[in-house]
Scaffold this active site. Structure first.
Site, PDB file in Angstrom:
ATOM      1  N   ASN A 106      -6.367  -4.057  -4.739  1.00  0.00           N
ATOM      2  CA  ASN A 106      -5.228  -4.949  -4.902  1.00  0.00           C
ATOM      3  C   ASN A 106      -4.601  -4.851  -6.296  1.00  0.00           C
ATOM      4  O   ASN A 106      -5.287  -4.512  -7.252  1.00  0.00           O
ATOM      5  CB  ASN A 106      -5.673  -6.401  -4.662  1.00  0.00           C
ATOM      6  CG  ASN A 106      -5.829  -6.715  -3.193  1.00  0.00           C
ATOM      7  OD1 ASN A 106      -5.012  -6.312  -2.381  1.00  0.00           O
ATOM      8  ND2 ASN A 106      -6.877  -7.427  -2.835  1.00  0.00           N
TER       9      ASN A 106
ATOM     10  N   HIS B 279       0.403  -8.668   1.627  1.00  0.00           N
ATOM     11  CA  HIS B 279       0.183 -10.084   1.318  1.00  0.00           C
ATOM     12  C   HIS B 279       1.471 -10.900   1.380  1.00  0.00           C
ATOM     13  O   HIS B 279       1.575 -11.973   0.782  1.00  0.00           O
ATOM     14  CB  HIS B 279      -0.501 -10.262  -0.048  1.00  0.00           C
ATOM     15  CG  HIS B 279      -1.933  -9.833  -0.035  1.00  0.00           C
ATOM     16  ND1 HIS B 279      -2.780  -9.974  -1.120  1.00  0.00           N
ATOM     17  CD2 HIS B 279      -2.685  -9.251   0.943  1.00  0.00           C
ATOM     18  CE1 HIS B 279      -3.975  -9.512  -0.809  1.00  0.00           C
ATOM     19  NE2 HIS B 279      -3.935  -9.050   0.432  1.00  0.00           N
TER      20      HIS B 279
ATOM     21  N   TYR C 120      -1.351 -15.692   2.746  1.00  0.00           N
ATOM     22  CA  TYR C 120      -0.758 -15.635   1.401  1.00  0.00           C
ATOM     23  C   TYR C 120       0.613 -16.289   1.330  1.00  0.00           C
ATOM     24  O   TYR C 120       1.093 -16.594   0.235  1.00  0.00           O
ATOM     25  CB  TYR C 120      -0.694 -14.183   0.924  1.00  0.00           C
ATOM     26  CG  TYR C 120      -2.060 -13.601   0.683  1.00  0.00           C
ATOM     27  CD1 TYR C 120      -2.687 -13.721  -0.547  1.00  0.00           C
ATOM     28  CD2 TYR C 120      -2.751 -12.958   1.712  1.00  0.00           C
ATOM     29  CE1 TYR C 120      -3.952 -13.218  -0.762  1.00  0.00           C
ATOM     30  CE2 TYR C 120      -4.019 -12.450   1.511  1.00  0.00           C
ATOM     31  CZ  TYR C 120      -4.622 -12.585   0.277  1.00  0.00           C
ATOM     32  OH  TYR C 120      -5.882 -12.096   0.078  1.00  0.00           O
TER      33      TYR C 120
ATOM     34  N   ARG D 184     -10.774 -11.544 -13.062  1.00  0.00           N
ATOM     35  CA  ARG D 184     -10.232 -12.315 -11.944  1.00  0.00           C
ATOM     36  C   ARG D 184     -10.213 -13.806 -12.279  1.00  0.00           C
ATOM     37  O   ARG D 184      -9.248 -14.510 -11.954  1.00  0.00           O
ATOM     38  CB  ARG D 184     -11.071 -12.072 -10.689  1.00  0.00           C
ATOM     39  CG  ARG D 184     -10.600 -12.907  -9.505  1.00  0.00           C
ATOM     40  CD  ARG D 184     -11.425 -12.632  -8.268  1.00  0.00           C
ATOM     41  NE  ARG D 184     -10.931 -13.422  -7.131  1.00  0.00           N
ATOM     42  CZ  ARG D 184     -11.325 -13.265  -5.882  1.00  0.00           C
ATOM     43  NH1 ARG D 184     -12.225 -12.345  -5.583  1.00  0.00           N
ATOM     44  NH2 ARG D 184     -10.836 -14.020  -4.926  1.00  0.00           N
TER      45      ARG D 184
ATOM     46  N   CYS E  35      -4.996  -2.924   4.130  1.00  0.00           N
ATOM     47  CA  CYS E  35      -5.351  -4.332   3.942  1.00  0.00           C
ATOM     48  C   CYS E  35      -6.013  -4.818   5.222  1.00  0.00           C
ATOM     49  O   CYS E  35      -5.762  -4.278   6.302  1.00  0.00           O
ATOM     50  CB  CYS E  35      -4.094  -5.143   3.631  1.00  0.00           C
ATOM     51  SG  CYS E  35      -4.387  -6.913   3.356  1.00  0.00           S
TER      52      CYS E  35
END
Length: 421
Positions: A144, A194, A244, A90, A164
């Site tokens: 995700n 998102h 987002y 990440r 989500c």
């Protein structure tokens, strides 16, 4: 009822356990299996999970295992919460795109594509093993990028629904601002995972009165501050975009901001170390307050509601999920995966009808959906050219030189996770 959680060693898991314990009348779990290859971490979280159940007098059995096939055998539902490559991957997703002047984020843009490439093959392998061990089990995906992962699962013929926490988070925040019970708030929630907008906020259910104009007039500053967008953006759009959308509506400002502060991955990694230390305390028998800062707020309640609706005796229910478009948004292919309110029962999720989407939003949805199709193709078949095309198609990239530079960086930072690279 047996549930299995793949990625059960996640620091998210106590949030999920707390939901199962508190909402046992909604979802009567008799056996819960936490599955994770990280044995030491899994045992730590498994022990806390048992203490949480005991504190709340939940009679269910909690077991842990690193054996996926044994863990999912006989399960009624399998929840996926994976992070292939962990927080280290990440951190890379959030870092190298900035070198090209692009947003570094784990679910959208170039970083989101990297996560999809690492994740889709692993999820599909897990799903095939679930199908062999428990052919009737539902797969609930919280991994995700949820839209792309859910599209992969559905195209492979799996009984899957994506989930989500954005919608339930908005529902709870709006309910608090309006001083009504959360169950009274229904969102006209439309878009892709998102990439969604709240086109209406109805009090009293799907047919209730739309109070969105009043919400924006009376609480627009608070909503805008939470989204980290100017109040004027909400007023001019007349809707509430998800957090987002900030990466699209304020891209350059976000890139500058990300270059000036520690990454979210670094923050989360530090938080996880603190959480794991808390979890190791044998006196701890509830989720700690710090977990609320980890992310995934209300995930447990959304997961419980979805599992209850999908499994016998729990449905039908109306819930925001990720599932096949099936004509709901007529400008998208039927097999695109969208995130909207759906009727959920034992046969799966069927999207509810939505009003025609304004071109201002429909254009971006079409653009990102096309990117997701190319991203899935790259995840399934590999190859530098497919990665490049997916990046070129993404509205946060869209330039030849940028796509070339990002492709080189993506492959360099993900070789260990991509068998074909």
């Amino acid at each position: 009822m047996k549930l299995a959680v793949v990625g059960g060693g996640s620091t998210y898991t106590p949030e999920l356990i707390d939901g199962f314990a508190r909402l046992r009348d909604t979802l009567p779990v008799s056996e819960l299996v936490l599955i994770d290859p990280a044995a030491e971490r899994l045992e730590l979280i498994g022990a806390l999970a048992r203490r949480i159940f005991a504190r709340q007098d939940h009679p269910g059995l909690i077991t842990t295992t690193s054996d996926l096939d044994a863990g999912v055998a006989g399960a009624d539902a399998v929840l996926l919460q994976l992070r292939i490559g962990g927080q280290a991957a990440r951190l890379q997703d959030e870092t190298w795109p900035l070198e090209c002047g692009c947003v570094g984020q784990e679910t959208t843009g170039a970083g989101g594509l990297a996560k999809a490439l690492r994740t889709v093959p692993v999820v599909l392998d897990i799903a095939e093993r679930v199908r062999r061990a428990s052919p009737d089990a539902w797969i609930i995906d919280f991994t995700n990028p949820v839209g792309i992962v859910t599209r992969a699962l559905l195209r492979a013929g799996h009984k899957a629904v994506g989930l989500c926490n954005v919608a339930i988070g908005f529902q709870r925040k709006f309910a608090a601002l309006l001083d009504v019970a959360p169950a009274e708030v229904h969102l006209d929630h439309v878009g892709l995972n998102h990439l969604t907008w709240e086109l209406g906020v109805r009090v009293g259910g799907p047919g209730g009165r739309d109070v969105l104009p009043e919400l924006l007039a009376g609480h627009g500053d608070a909503v805008a501050a939470d989204l980290r967008l100017p109040r004027a953006v909400l007023d001019r759009l007349g809707v509430v975009p998800s957090y987002y959308l900030r990466y699209f509506y304020a891209h350059d400002a976000v890139v500058r901001e990300l270059g000036e502060k520690p990454s979210r991955a670094a923050e989360v990694a530090a938080m996880e170390r603190e959480l794991l230390a808390l979890y190791a305390d044998p006196a701890l028998d509830e989720k700690p307050a710090l977990l609320a800062k980890r992310g995934g707020a209300f995930y447990s309640e959304a997961a419980v509601d979805l599992a209850a609706a999908l499994l016998a005796g729990g449905g039908p229910a109306v819930q925001v999920v990720n599932t096949y478009n099936g004509g709901t948004l007529p400008f998208l292919p039927d097999d695109a995966v969208i995130e909207v309110q759906a009727r959920v029962d034992g046969s799966g999720a069927a999207p509810l009808a939505v009003a025609a989407l304004d071109p201002l939003f429909a254009g971006l949805v079409s653009h990102v959906s096309a990117y997701e199709d190319l991203a899935l193709d790259a995840a399934l078949r590999g190859g530098r050219e497919r990665v490049f095309k997916a990046l070129l198609a993404h509205p946060l990239v869209g330039q030849f030189d940028l796509a070339e530079g990002l492709t080189d960086r993506l492959l360099a930072h993900n070789k260990e996770h991509l068998a074909w690279a």
